[in-house]
Design an enzyme around this catalytic site. Structure first.
Site, PDB file in Angstrom:
ATOM      1  N   ARG A   1       0.655  -1.757   0.043  1.00  0.00           N
ATOM      2  CA  ARG A   1       0.156  -0.216   0.006  1.00  0.00           C
ATOM      3  C   ARG A   1       1.178   1.342   0.128  1.00  0.00           C
ATOM      4  O   ARG A   1       0.820   2.133  -0.386  1.00  0.00           O
ATOM      5  CB  ARG A   1      -0.719   0.239   0.692  1.00  0.00           C
TER       6      ARG A   1
ATOM      7  N   TYR B   1     -12.560  18.104 -15.169  1.00  0.00           N
ATOM      8  CA  TYR B   1     -13.367  16.792 -15.124  1.00  0.00           C
ATOM      9  C   TYR B   1     -14.414  16.822 -14.052  1.00  0.00           C
ATOM     10  O   TYR B   1     -14.319  17.243 -13.182  1.00  0.00           O
ATOM     11  CB  TYR B   1     -12.943  16.232 -15.063  1.00  0.00           C
TER      12      TYR B   1
ATOM     13  N   ASP C   1      -4.319  19.461 -13.705  1.00  0.00           N
ATOM     14  CA  ASP C   1      -5.007  18.097 -14.580  1.00  0.00           C
ATOM     15  C   ASP C   1      -4.532  17.927 -16.036  1.00  0.00           C
ATOM     16  O   ASP C   1      -4.494  18.013 -17.115  1.00  0.00           O
ATOM     17  CB  ASP C   1      -6.135  17.975 -14.020  1.00  0.00           C
TER      18      ASP C   1
ATOM     19  N   LYS D   1      -5.871   6.608 -19.434  1.00  0.00           N
ATOM     20  CA  LYS D   1      -6.585   6.718 -20.891  1.00  0.00           C
ATOM     21  C   LYS D   1      -5.098   6.805 -21.999  1.00  0.00           C
ATOM     22  O   LYS D   1      -4.905   5.623 -22.267  1.00  0.00           O
ATOM     23  CB  LYS D   1      -6.913   8.759 -20.767  1.00  0.00           C
TER      24      LYS D   1
HETATM   25  C1  LIG Z   1     -10.602  10.159 -16.624  1.00  0.00           C
HETATM   26  C2  LIG Z   1     -10.067  11.403 -16.061  1.00  0.00           C
HETATM   27  C3  LIG Z   1     -10.077  11.254 -14.823  1.00  0.00           C
HETATM   28  C4  LIG Z   1     -10.158  10.563 -13.815  1.00  0.00           C
HETATM   29  O1  LIG Z   1      -9.186   9.103 -13.688  1.00  0.00           O
HETATM   30  P1  LIG Z   1      -9.759   8.170 -13.368  1.00  0.00           P
HETATM   31  O2  LIG Z   1      -8.354   6.229 -13.873  1.00  0.00           O
HETATM   32  O3  LIG Z   1     -11.472   7.178 -14.245  1.00  0.00           O
HETATM   33  O4  LIG Z   1     -10.348   8.176 -11.467  1.00  0.00           O
HETATM   34  C5  LIG Z   1      -9.390  12.830 -14.210  1.00  0.00           C
HETATM   35  N1  LIG Z   1      -9.454  13.626 -15.208  1.00  0.00           N
HETATM   36  C6  LIG Z   1      -9.414  13.604 -16.288  1.00  0.00           C
HETATM   37  C7  LIG Z   1      -9.107  14.851 -17.162  1.00  0.00           C
HETATM   38  C8  LIG Z   1      -9.971  12.360 -16.908  1.00  0.00           C
HETATM   39  O5  LIG Z   1      -9.886  12.400 -18.461  1.00  0.00           O
END
Ligand SMILES: *Cc1c(COP(=O)(O)O)cnc(C)c1O
Length: 383
Positions: free
Chosen positions: A57, A110, A181, A206
């Site tokens: 963890r 998001y 982000d 992604k």
């Molecule tokens: C998908 C996404 C997230 C969240 O990510 P997860 O891996 O689904 O928890 C955060 N920010 C953006 C811009 C995203 O596209």
């Protein structure tokens, strides 16, 4: 036009994964715990669990290899990986704010990130939003108690580009950290830390993974901030990345430059064709936004395979009917894999209420099927 430097970026990855002798990728360390020779060694390790391998963890060698690779790509001192992007976002916010603090969200964010901020309001952390990426609007929105300016650039859904260096400056003058982000851009197309941001967050689910087969997240930045997030967020919330996921990510990173090139080229071609189509009102892609052109060229090396278009439809139902006629674009959430996907801008009919996201908005994630097949599908669906 895409100006990514795979030599530069891939060499820094290979150096970490052993450019000389031995396996090209590290083994998957599936252990949950690590034995030490003496109990004193264990106690010493427990005192610096962010560096030593004690319990999974905390830290894991395969996950560590991915963290080092991502840190190099983002030009960060350190990185921490998480079980998901939301795991990274929640640990970062929980670690860095306390009751009485304010978070300013800039640009289109998001959705679940905002839902998390709404949850934090119950713990005395306030937030507000500034949809405009302009410096004047952000200056107005900053408060004495703002501790984090949280940015997405390009923003989700509409892909507006925000001036990272200028916003970093504004945040720092106000005594706040700039957290960005960077999921949409990936570290290859934009390196926010080199522009003054303090922390960069990724959903690895992604483009970094790139094959729609994993969920993961990460945060990168200065060592002292990553250590604080480790102890005050990550270890307590417990969203640890599994070693098998880290392995898939290390593999995914190797082909990221090649995939992005293709995603970029094909999305650009399709966006241009759609922009010229009579059924399309508007294209939301940084390369097709006049207001953002200079900033896009200065701050990014290109855009990915993700963009939106506003269709000329007179109802939400008509939009759904068009989307249903698409055969090659899978109807699914998320994006960044090899298969093309389509999503609409609203989860339900917004009716006549004014919305920032156009009612006829359709978001496309352009995969690797090739422009010809995808254009044929789009043309048929729009006809
Ligand atoms: C998908 C996404 C997230 C969240 O990510 P997860 O891996 O689904 O928890 C955060 N920010 C953006 C811009 C995203 O596209």
């Amino acid at each position: 036009m895409l100006d990514i430097d795979p030599v530069d970026d891939l060499i820094c990855l290979r150096a970490e994964n052993g450019a000389g002798e031995g396996p090209v990728l590290p083994p998957v360390a599936r252990a949950s715990l690590y034995r030490k020779a003496r109990i004193e060694d264990l106690l010493a390790g427990l005192a610096r669990e962010n560096e030593d391998f004690i319990y999974a963890r905390g830290a894991n060698p395969t996950v560590r290899a991915f963290e080092i690779s991502l840190a190099k790509l983002e030009r960060a001192e350190a990185a921490k990986a998480f079980a998901s992007g939301m795991g990274a976002i929640s640990a970062t916010l929980v670690a860095l704010v306390k009751s009485g603090d304010h978070i300013l969200f800039v640009n289109n964010i998001y959705g679940p990130t905002i839902e998390l901020a709404e949850r934090l309001a119950d713990f005395g952390v306030s937030h507000s939003r500034c949809f405009s990426p302009d410096a004047a609007a952000i200056t107005q929105a900053l408060r004495p108690e703002t501790r984090i300016v949280y940015l997405e650039s390009p923003g989700s859904t509409l892909f507006r580009v925000a001036p990272i260096a200028a916003i970093a400056d504004l945040a720092h003058r106000a005594g706040a950290l700039l957290v960005i982000d960077n999921t949409v851009a990936t570290p290859l197309l934009q390196k926010p830390l080199t522009l003054g941001a303090d922390l960069v967050i990724h959903s690895c689910s992604k483009y970094l993974g790139g094959h729609s087969d994993l969920v993961g997240g990460a945060v990168a930045g200065r060592s002292d901030l990553i250590e604080r997030i480790f102890y005050k967020g990550y270890m307590l919330l417990g969203a640890a990345m599994a070693p098998d996921v880290a392995f898939l990510l290390l593999r995914g990173l190797m082909t990221l430059p090649a995939r992005l090139r293709r995603h970029h080229d094909d999305a650009l071609a399709l966006a241009a064709k759609l922009g010229a189509h009579s059924r399309v009102k508007r294209v939301f892609h940084p390369a097709f936004c006049d207001a953002d052109a200079a900033l896009f060229a200065a701050q990014m090396r290109g855009h990915s395979g993700l963009f939106s278009v506003e269709l000329d439809v007179d109802s939400f139902g008509a939009l759904l009917a068009r989307v249903n006629r698409l055969k090659r674009f899978g109807k699914a959430v998320s994006w960044g894999g090899v298969e093309s996907l389509v999503m609409v801008g609203h989860k339900s009919d917004p009716g006549d209420a004014p919305t920032r996201i156009p009612r006829g908005l359709m978001r496309l994630s352009v995969g690797l099927e090739g422009v010809d097949a995808l254009w044929a599908d789009l043309e048929r669906a729009l006809a």
